[in-house]
Write a protein that holds these residues in place. Structure first.
Motif, PDB file in Angstrom:
ATOM      1  N   ARG A 125       0.822  -1.211   0.000  1.00  0.00           N
ATOM      2  CA  ARG A 125       0.000   0.000   0.000  1.00  0.00           C
ATOM      3  C   ARG A 125       0.857   1.262   0.000  1.00  0.00           C
ATOM      4  O   ARG A 125       0.455   2.298  -0.519  1.00  0.00           O
ATOM      5  CB  ARG A 125      -0.919   0.009   1.222  1.00  0.00           C
ATOM      6  CG  ARG A 125      -1.783  -1.249   1.366  1.00  0.00           C
ATOM      7  CD  ARG A 125      -2.886  -1.276   0.312  1.00  0.00           C
ATOM      8  NE  ARG A 125      -3.803  -0.176   0.493  1.00  0.00           N
ATOM      9  CZ  ARG A 125      -4.844  -0.199   1.323  1.00  0.00           C
ATOM     10  NH1 ARG A 125      -5.074  -1.271   2.060  1.00  0.00           N
ATOM     11  NH2 ARG A 125      -5.644   0.846   1.414  1.00  0.00           N
ATOM     12  N   ARG A 146      -4.223  -5.447  12.089  1.00  0.00           N
ATOM     13  CA  ARG A 146      -5.511  -5.578  11.426  1.00  0.00           C
ATOM     14  C   ARG A 146      -6.606  -5.178  12.392  1.00  0.00           C
ATOM     15  O   ARG A 146      -6.661  -5.667  13.522  1.00  0.00           O
ATOM     16  CB  ARG A 146      -5.734  -7.019  10.956  1.00  0.00           C
ATOM     17  CG  ARG A 146      -4.783  -7.442   9.843  1.00  0.00           C
ATOM     18  CD  ARG A 146      -4.997  -8.909   9.486  1.00  0.00           C
ATOM     19  NE  ARG A 146      -6.320  -9.139   8.950  1.00  0.00           N
ATOM     20  CZ  ARG A 146      -6.668  -8.984   7.674  1.00  0.00           C
ATOM     21  NH1 ARG A 146      -5.754  -8.596   6.804  1.00  0.00           N
ATOM     22  NH2 ARG A 146      -7.880  -9.216   7.258  1.00  0.00           N
ATOM     23  N   ARG A 147      -7.461  -4.262  11.969  1.00  0.00           N
ATOM     24  CA  ARG A 147      -8.573  -3.791  12.794  1.00  0.00           C
ATOM     25  C   ARG A 147      -9.866  -4.124  12.062  1.00  0.00           C
ATOM     26  O   ARG A 147     -10.140  -3.565  11.004  1.00  0.00           O
ATOM     27  CB  ARG A 147      -8.451  -2.288  13.027  1.00  0.00           C
ATOM     28  CG  ARG A 147      -9.557  -1.706  13.887  1.00  0.00           C
ATOM     29  CD  ARG A 147      -9.413  -0.192  13.958  1.00  0.00           C
ATOM     30  NE  ARG A 147      -8.139   0.210  14.549  1.00  0.00           N
ATOM     31  CZ  ARG A 147      -7.560   1.384  14.333  1.00  0.00           C
ATOM     32  NH1 ARG A 147      -8.131   2.260  13.516  1.00  0.00           N
ATOM     33  NH2 ARG A 147      -6.430   1.682  14.923  1.00  0.00           N
ATOM     34  N   VAL A 161      -9.235  -4.926   8.586  1.00  0.00           N
ATOM     35  CA  VAL A 161      -8.683  -3.865   7.752  1.00  0.00           C
ATOM     36  C   VAL A 161      -7.263  -3.552   8.203  1.00  0.00           C
ATOM     37  O   VAL A 161      -6.997  -3.419   9.399  1.00  0.00           O
ATOM     38  CB  VAL A 161      -9.557  -2.598   7.838  1.00  0.00           C
ATOM     39  CG1 VAL A 161      -8.937  -1.455   7.027  1.00  0.00           C
ATOM     40  CG2 VAL A 161     -10.964  -2.896   7.332  1.00  0.00           C
ATOM     41  N   ALA A 210      -4.204  -1.434   9.179  1.00  0.00           N
ATOM     42  CA  ALA A 210      -4.066  -0.088   9.738  1.00  0.00           C
ATOM     43  C   ALA A 210      -2.709   0.035  10.411  1.00  0.00           C
ATOM     44  O   ALA A 210      -1.983  -0.948  10.592  1.00  0.00           O
ATOM     45  CB  ALA A 210      -5.194   0.196  10.724  1.00  0.00           C
ATOM     46  N   ASP A 268      -6.120   3.302   5.075  1.00  0.00           N
ATOM     47  CA  ASP A 268      -7.361   3.176   5.820  1.00  0.00           C
ATOM     48  C   ASP A 268      -7.482   4.160   6.973  1.00  0.00           C
ATOM     49  O   ASP A 268      -7.819   3.796   8.100  1.00  0.00           O
ATOM     50  CB  ASP A 268      -7.521   1.741   6.330  1.00  0.00           C
ATOM     51  CG  ASP A 268      -7.533   0.762   5.175  1.00  0.00           C
ATOM     52  OD1 ASP A 268      -8.349   0.936   4.264  1.00  0.00           O
ATOM     53  OD2 ASP A 268      -6.697  -0.162   5.168  1.00  0.00           O
TER      54      ASP A 268
END
Length: 360
Positions: A25, A124-125, A128, A130, A193
């Protein structure tokens, strides 16, 4: 002096897969990417103190910033590149940018140049990807090979890989609000994100950590500061505790480092136990370094008071009173046994400087 179980650390599961996903990303640039994009100028200057050599200070903003406080120092590339860690004081609602590293090129022909890199934790949250901040004091840092080690006062040590530095997409010129995303304190949204990158253009994600076991109890060691050195020709990591005058006596400990990987040398049970622990050491210690049989320790005496330099070894210290500027912090070798660097923390009196190693 036998090392007790509370002083052994255990490794956490590496976050290599999350770091890899983050690099898909964001653009991975490594240390060279930051060195090729330095945006701030430091200023060479004399530094007060009989044991302090000529060093440098930060630009006006960083020299006086009440939010960010410099703490740790380390070096790479034969001392041509310095790293200085900063922690951020908590603001409203206890929000904090966490901690950052300043990458300083000492060899720049026009004088030292530097840039800030925010330390982050990929996670991962709710499924997602982050980035979270690293809310530690960062009172000491060390570099061994490509690894950056950061002290985590209550919980041990965090490990970062310098090759994992990543660039955050910059705000387009003319966008609303602050057009200078490198300005410290400017909160900006990243491309991952909605994660906050607190005005930095570069982030360094955490790879893993070495944690104090929960069962360590009251005997647990505080990892206030640390540095790497050599003892009997082998790499070693020394850590120490900051304790105030009315607190219990602080300790120093020395841990083995694997010369092949630069990582802590763990035993067959995955534990990283110290080679030695020294009780009842000087109060208000802020930094430690060792080379062969000689140890160096900095100690603070409060704002406006010159700092002390202890030289010798645990139990046989010689105290050099008031030979360092006010607020001396971490220590780090740029040339083991010969060139030793320190950093001071007070606003308006923030210097990075070499320390005389011939004092006894």
């Amino acid at each position: 002096m036998r090392a007790a179980p509370p002083f052994a650390l255990t490794a956490t599961r590496p976050r290599a897969h999350l770091v890899g996903r983050l690099s898909a990303r964001l653009r991975r640039v490594g240390l060279d990417g930051v060195l090729g994009d330095l945006d701030r100028a430091a200023e060479r200057c004399p530094v007060p103190g009989e044991a302090a050599g000529e060093g440098f200070t930060w630009d006006d903003l960083d020299r006086n910033d009440p939010t960010w406080w410099p703490q740790g120092v380390a070096s790479t590339r034969s001392g041509g590149v310095l790293f200085v860690s900063w922690y951020a004081k908590r603001g409203r609602l206890f929000r904090t940018p966490g901690s950052r590293i300043s990458v300083v090129d000492r060899s720049h022909p026009e004088g030292p140049r530097y840039r800030h890199v925010l330390l982050v934790v990929p996670h991962r949250r709710l499924g997602v990807l982050a980035m979270g901040t690293v809310p530690v004091h960062a009172g000491g840092i060390a570099v061994h090979g490509d690894l950056l080690l950061v002290a985590d006062t209550l919980f041990g040590m965090r490990v970062f890989r310098l090759g994992d530095v990543m660039a955050v997409p910059r705000r387009p010129t003319g966008a609303a609000g602050d057009a200078s995303p490198a300005r410290i304190g400017a909160l900006r949204r990243s491309a991952v994100d909605g994660s906050d990158v607190w005005g930095c253009d570069y982030v360094l994600p955490q790879l893993m950590a070495f944690r104090v076991p929960l069962r360590a109890g009251r005997r647990r060691l505080r990892y206030s500061f640390l540095s790497t050195g050599e003892v009997e020709g082998r790499p070693t990591l020394v850590v120490g505790e900051y304790r105030r005058k009315d607190d219990r006596p602080p300790r120093l400990a020395r841990y083995p480092v694997d010369p092949r990987t630069g990582l802590p040398a763990v035993d067959g049970h995955g534990r990283w136990a110290p080679l030695e622990v020294h009780e009842d050491q000087p109060r208000r210690m802020q930094g430690v370094a060792v080379h062969e049989s000689t140890w160096f320790v900095t100690a603070s005496n409060g704002r406006g008071s010159a700092g002390d330099l202890y030289v010798g070894a645990p139990g046989t210290w010689h105290r050099n009173r008031g030979v360092l500027p006010s607020g001396p912090e971490d220590l780090a070798w740029t040339c083991p046994g010969e060139e030793l660097w320190c950093v001071s923390e007070w606003p308006g009196r923030r210097w990075v400087f070499p320390v005389a190693t011939d004092r006894r």
